[in-house]
Design a protein around this motif. Structure first.
Motif, PDB file in Angstrom:
ATOM      1  N   PRO A 261       0.851  -1.234   0.009  1.00 26.94           N
ATOM      2  CA  PRO A 261       0.013   0.247   0.099  1.00 26.94           C
ATOM      3  C   PRO A 261       0.893   1.250   0.011  1.00 26.94           C
ATOM      4  O   PRO A 261       0.477   2.267  -0.645  1.00 26.94           O
ATOM      5  N   ALA A 262       1.948   1.298   0.689  1.00 27.82           N
ATOM      6  CA  ALA A 262       2.971   2.364   0.932  1.00 27.82           C
ATOM      7  C   ALA A 262       3.416   2.730  -0.690  1.00 27.82           C
ATOM      8  O   ALA A 262       3.489   3.983  -0.993  1.00 27.82           O
ATOM      9  N   LEU A 263       3.700   1.653  -1.395  1.00 27.28           N
ATOM     10  CA  LEU A 263       4.422   2.017  -2.800  1.00 27.28           C
ATOM     11  C   LEU A 263       3.417   2.432  -3.738  1.00 27.28           C
ATOM     12  O   LEU A 263       3.596   3.190  -4.338  1.00 27.28           O
ATOM     13  N   PHE A 264       2.211   1.814  -3.539  1.00 26.82           N
ATOM     14  CA  PHE A 264       1.053   2.158  -4.485  1.00 26.82           C
ATOM     15  C   PHE A 264       0.658   3.573  -4.073  1.00 26.82           C
ATOM     16  O   PHE A 264       0.618   4.323  -5.340  1.00 26.82           O
ATOM     17  N   ASP A 265       0.585   4.075  -2.912  1.00 23.78           N
ATOM     18  CA  ASP A 265       0.341   5.410  -2.717  1.00 23.78           C
ATOM     19  C   ASP A 265       1.703   6.283  -3.140  1.00 23.78           C
ATOM     20  O   ASP A 265       1.305   7.431  -3.539  1.00 23.78           O
ATOM     21  N   GLY A 266       2.744   5.973  -2.930  1.00 22.56           N
ATOM     22  CA  GLY A 266       3.928   6.828  -3.640  1.00 22.56           C
ATOM     23  C   GLY A 266       3.924   6.976  -4.959  1.00 22.56           C
ATOM     24  O   GLY A 266       4.066   8.330  -5.353  1.00 22.56           O
ATOM     25  N   ILE A 267       3.419   5.791  -5.748  1.00 21.89           N
ATOM     26  CA  ILE A 267       3.650   6.155  -7.313  1.00 21.89           C
ATOM     27  C   ILE A 267       2.341   6.765  -7.607  1.00 21.89           C
ATOM     28  O   ILE A 267       2.526   7.529  -8.651  1.00 21.89           O
ATOM     29  N   ARG A 268       1.451   6.632  -6.992  1.00 20.62           N
ATOM     30  CA  ARG A 268       0.141   7.408  -7.237  1.00 20.62           C
ATOM     31  C   ARG A 268       0.423   8.845  -7.200  1.00 20.62           C
ATOM     32  O   ARG A 268       0.053   9.670  -7.879  1.00 20.62           O
ATOM     33  N   ALA A 269       0.983   9.274  -6.176  1.00 23.59           N
ATOM     34  CA  ALA A 269       0.980  10.438  -5.698  1.00 23.59           C
ATOM     35  C   ALA A 269       2.168  11.184  -6.782  1.00 23.59           C
ATOM     36  O   ALA A 269       2.082  12.327  -7.068  1.00 23.59           O
ATOM     37  N   ALA A 270       3.290  10.459  -7.217  1.00 27.30           N
ATOM     38  CA  ALA A 270       4.049  10.731  -8.152  1.00 27.30           C
ATOM     39  C   ALA A 270       3.484  11.061  -9.389  1.00 27.30           C
ATOM     40  O   ALA A 270       3.820  11.834 -10.000  1.00 27.30           O
ATOM     41  N   LEU A 271       2.552  10.275  -9.850  1.00 25.37           N
ATOM     42  CA  LEU A 271       1.669  10.424 -11.121  1.00 25.37           C
ATOM     43  C   LEU A 271       1.135  11.673 -11.057  1.00 25.37           C
ATOM     44  O   LEU A 271       1.012  12.418 -11.991  1.00 25.37           O
ATOM     45  N   LEU A 272       0.124  12.013 -10.050  1.00 22.21           N
ATOM     46  CA  LEU A 272      -0.764  12.905 -10.002  1.00 22.21           C
ATOM     47  C   LEU A 272      -0.264  14.475  -9.778  1.00 22.21           C
ATOM     48  O   LEU A 272      -0.987  15.324  -9.934  1.00 22.21           O
ATOM     49  N   ASP A 273       0.890  14.256  -9.059  1.00 25.68           N
ATOM     50  CA  ASP A 273       1.721  15.584  -8.724  1.00 25.68           C
ATOM     51  C   ASP A 273       2.510  15.835 -10.021  1.00 25.68           C
ATOM     52  O   ASP A 273       3.309  16.890  -9.716  1.00 25.68           O
ATOM     53  N   ALA A 274       2.953  14.993 -10.904  1.00 31.76           N
ATOM     54  CA  ALA A 274       4.179  15.034 -11.909  1.00 31.76           C
ATOM     55  C   ALA A 274       4.027  16.462 -12.560  1.00 31.76           C
ATOM     56  O   ALA A 274       5.072  17.279 -12.931  1.00 31.76           O
ATOM     57  N   HIS A 275       2.930  17.083 -12.873  1.00 33.43           N
ATOM     58  CA  HIS A 275       2.861  18.488 -13.524  1.00 33.43           C
ATOM     59  C   HIS A 275       3.321  19.398 -12.672  1.00 33.43           C
ATOM     60  O   HIS A 275       3.771  20.560 -13.286  1.00 33.43           O
ATOM     61  N   ASP A 276       3.347  19.166 -11.476  1.00 37.82           N
ATOM     62  CA  ASP A 276       3.861  20.363 -10.575  1.00 37.82           C
ATOM     63  C   ASP A 276       5.282  20.318 -10.178  1.00 37.82           C
ATOM     64  O   ASP A 276       5.864  21.228  -9.686  1.00 37.82           O
ATOM     65  N   ASP A 277       6.065  19.052 -10.660  1.00 32.70           N
ATOM     66  CA  ASP A 277       7.426  18.876 -10.310  1.00 32.70           C
ATOM     67  C   ASP A 277       8.142  19.463 -11.506  1.00 32.70           C
ATOM     68  O   ASP A 277       8.211  18.740 -12.517  1.00 32.70           O
ATOM     69  N   PRO A 278       9.168  20.541 -11.209  1.00 34.69           N
ATOM     70  CA  PRO A 278       9.971  20.896 -12.215  1.00 34.69           C
ATOM     71  C   PRO A 278      10.850  19.810 -12.990  1.00 34.69           C
ATOM     72  O   PRO A 278      10.944  19.909 -14.296  1.00 34.69           O
ATOM     73  N   SER A 279      10.924  18.904 -12.281  1.00 37.47           N
ATOM     74  CA  SER A 279      11.962  17.886 -12.970  1.00 37.47           C
ATOM     75  C   SER A 279      11.231  16.782 -13.437  1.00 37.47           C
ATOM     76  O   SER A 279      11.763  15.957 -14.376  1.00 37.47           O
ATOM     77  N   ALA A 280       9.865  16.855 -13.727  1.00 37.41           N
ATOM     78  CA  ALA A 280       8.925  15.798 -14.437  1.00 37.41           C
ATOM     79  C   ALA A 280       8.393  16.866 -15.774  1.00 37.41           C
ATOM     80  O   ALA A 280       7.733  16.031 -16.715  1.00 37.41           O
ATOM     81  N   ARG A 281       8.184  17.807 -15.639  1.00 32.48           N
ATOM     82  CA  ARG A 281       7.498  18.596 -16.706  1.00 32.48           C
ATOM     83  C   ARG A 281       7.951  18.253 -18.022  1.00 32.48           C
ATOM     84  O   ARG A 281       7.490  18.406 -19.061  1.00 32.48           O
ATOM     85  N   ASP A 282       9.520  18.260 -18.199  1.00 34.61           N
ATOM     86  CA  ASP A 282       9.942  18.305 -19.495  1.00 34.61           C
ATOM     87  C   ASP A 282       9.581  16.822 -20.017  1.00 34.61           C
ATOM     88  O   ASP A 282       9.391  16.601 -21.054  1.00 34.61           O
ATOM     89  N   LEU A 283       9.707  15.762 -19.071  1.00 30.71           N
ATOM     90  CA  LEU A 283       9.124  14.528 -19.546  1.00 30.71           C
ATOM     91  C   LEU A 283       7.860  14.543 -19.932  1.00 30.71           C
ATOM     92  O   LEU A 283       7.352  13.818 -21.107  1.00 30.71           O
ATOM     93  N   LEU A 284       6.981  14.944 -19.386  1.00 30.63           N
ATOM     94  CA  LEU A 284       5.441  15.241 -19.752  1.00 30.63           C
ATOM     95  C   LEU A 284       5.215  15.777 -20.987  1.00 30.63           C
ATOM     96  O   LEU A 284       4.726  15.479 -21.864  1.00 30.63           O
ATOM     97  N   ALA A 285       6.011  16.936 -21.175  1.00 26.35           N
ATOM     98  CA  ALA A 285       5.977  17.655 -22.286  1.00 26.35           C
ATOM     99  C   ALA A 285       6.313  16.847 -23.453  1.00 26.35           C
ATOM    100  O   ALA A 285       5.716  16.909 -24.580  1.00 26.35           O
ATOM    101  N   ARG A 286       7.610  16.349 -23.564  1.00 25.04           N
ATOM    102  CA  ARG A 286       7.958  15.432 -24.645  1.00 25.04           C
ATOM    103  C   ARG A 286       6.985  14.274 -24.923  1.00 25.04           C
ATOM    104  O   ARG A 286       6.889  13.835 -26.187  1.00 25.04           O
ATOM    105  N   MET A 287       6.203  13.820 -23.976  1.00 24.20           N
ATOM    106  CA  MET A 287       5.105  12.727 -24.386  1.00 24.20           C
ATOM    107  C   MET A 287       3.852  13.359 -24.799  1.00 24.20           C
ATOM    108  O   MET A 287       2.845  12.660 -24.806  1.00 24.20           O
ATOM    109  N   GLY A 288       3.686  14.750 -24.523  1.00 22.30           N
ATOM    110  CA  GLY A 288       2.500  15.327 -24.987  1.00 22.30           C
ATOM    111  C   GLY A 288       1.280  15.133 -23.859  1.00 22.30           C
ATOM    112  O   GLY A 288       0.253  15.239 -24.234  1.00 22.30           O
TER     113      GLY A 288
END
Length: 326
Positions: A261-288
């Motif tokens: 459950p802790a790993l599930f919650d951590g990955i889910r939070a990472a996905l849902l918060d990715a657009h607010d994380d500067p280190s992930a924005r370029d990855l998201l943008a390149r994937m459209g």
């Protein structure tokens, strides 16, 4: 006519999303590169690991080949590394050639998290946990397109008796929907309606088959189709869309049901918060991808699969929702 379609640089969603494609995807594209090496195993066939053998220092990500395997790998490698890093682990990526194979290893515990097609998801939705769904162009949905050449069939009725390309037996946009359409409109199964069917293995390859004239028409994920035309605008006049489906819930990220459950919650939070994380924005943008949301409406996909298969998708033959190829 040039029938060669180059690698898609950013298949939106792919979902697509790509897709089921990152496009998420459904669901994504082909040129999202990363300098961080992530192990990938495309052909492994061993039985699920015993509990004592499971490595605790990695998150094992499964990615169904909604586009060609090489393009799928390059699209996902950076983002899976990001997600694993958010929970303090390393990423290991596992690919399979078919959606049913990906479902099987997910249910068998060989991967922890998987990006699956919508059709694959609805077949096992009661045996996995949904993590998140990608948003592209403000929507967490995608469509099935039936495409042909300008000189080919121009209507659904004109598809009768022609050679047609599906992508995968479990593909929602690439197989389930066109079968559903034929059954609903004409009261026929695919064998009775089409002059023959082939399985391409990916939406981009179905587009190539239509361009080469190997098939008269094909059903493809609209996000992959749009990305191909962005990459190769010179082929736009060589293809026509003769039908567009209603919107479906985009291919999701899911986790095996017994994931910690802790790993599930951590990955889910990472996905849902990715657009607010500067280190992930370029990855998201390149994937459209704009962002991820907690869920989507899969009711239409469930009904389409029920009609296409003749039974509820979860009751289809095979422990991973697969069925015999028609």
């Amino acid at each position: 006519m040039n029938g060669n379609v180059g690698p898609c640089r950013a298949v939106k969603m792919g979902v697509a999303i790509v897709r089921c494609v990152l496009a998420i995807t459904p669901a994504f594209a082909a040129a999202c590169r990363s300098d961080r090496a992530v192990p990938v195993d495309f052909s492994r066939r061993e039985q699920p690991r015993a509990v004592a053998d499971v490595r605790t220092d990695v998150v094992r990500f499964g990615v169904a080949a909604m586009i060609s395997p090489e393009d799928t790998y390059s699209s996902y490698v950076g983002f899976t590394s990001y997600l694993a890093g958010r929970v303090g682990l390393r990423a290991e990526m596992v690919q399979r050639r078919t959606y049913e194979e990906m479902n099987r290893i997910l249910l068998g515990g060989e991967v922890d998290v998987a990006f699956v097609c919508t059709g694959g998801y609805v077949a096992i939705r009661d045996r996995v946990r949904l993590l998140a769904v990608p948003v592209v162009d403000g929507l967490s949905t995608y469509n099935s397109l039936i495409i042909a050449r300008p000189s080919g069939p121009a209507s659904l009725e004109a598809l009768r008796g022609v050679r047609f390309a599906f992508t995968d037996p479990l593909s929602n946009t690439g197989r389930m929907y066109p079968i559903y359409l034929v059954r609903e409109r004409f009261g026929l199964g695919p064998r009775e309606f089409f002059g023959g069917v082939v399985y391409s293995g990916g939406h981009d390859e179905s587009i190539r088959l239509v361009l080469r004239g190997a098939v008269a028409a094909a059903a493809v994920d609209h996000l992959v189709y749009d990305a191909v035309l962005r990459d190769r605008p010179e082929i736009a006049d060589q293809l026509v869309v003769i039908h567009r489906s209603p919107p479906f819930g985009s291919p999701p990220f899911v986790a095996r049901a017994d994931l910690d459950p802790a790993l599930f919650d951590g990955i889910r939070a990472a996905l849902l918060d990715a657009h607010d994380d500067p280190s992930a924005r370029d990855l998201l943008a390149r994937m459209g991808i704009e962002r991820f949301v907690p869920g989507a409406d899969y009711s239409l996909a469930v009904e389409v699969a029920r009609v296409a298969l003749g039974v509820a998708p979860e009751d289809a033959a095979g422990p991973a929702g697969g069925e015999p190829v028609p």
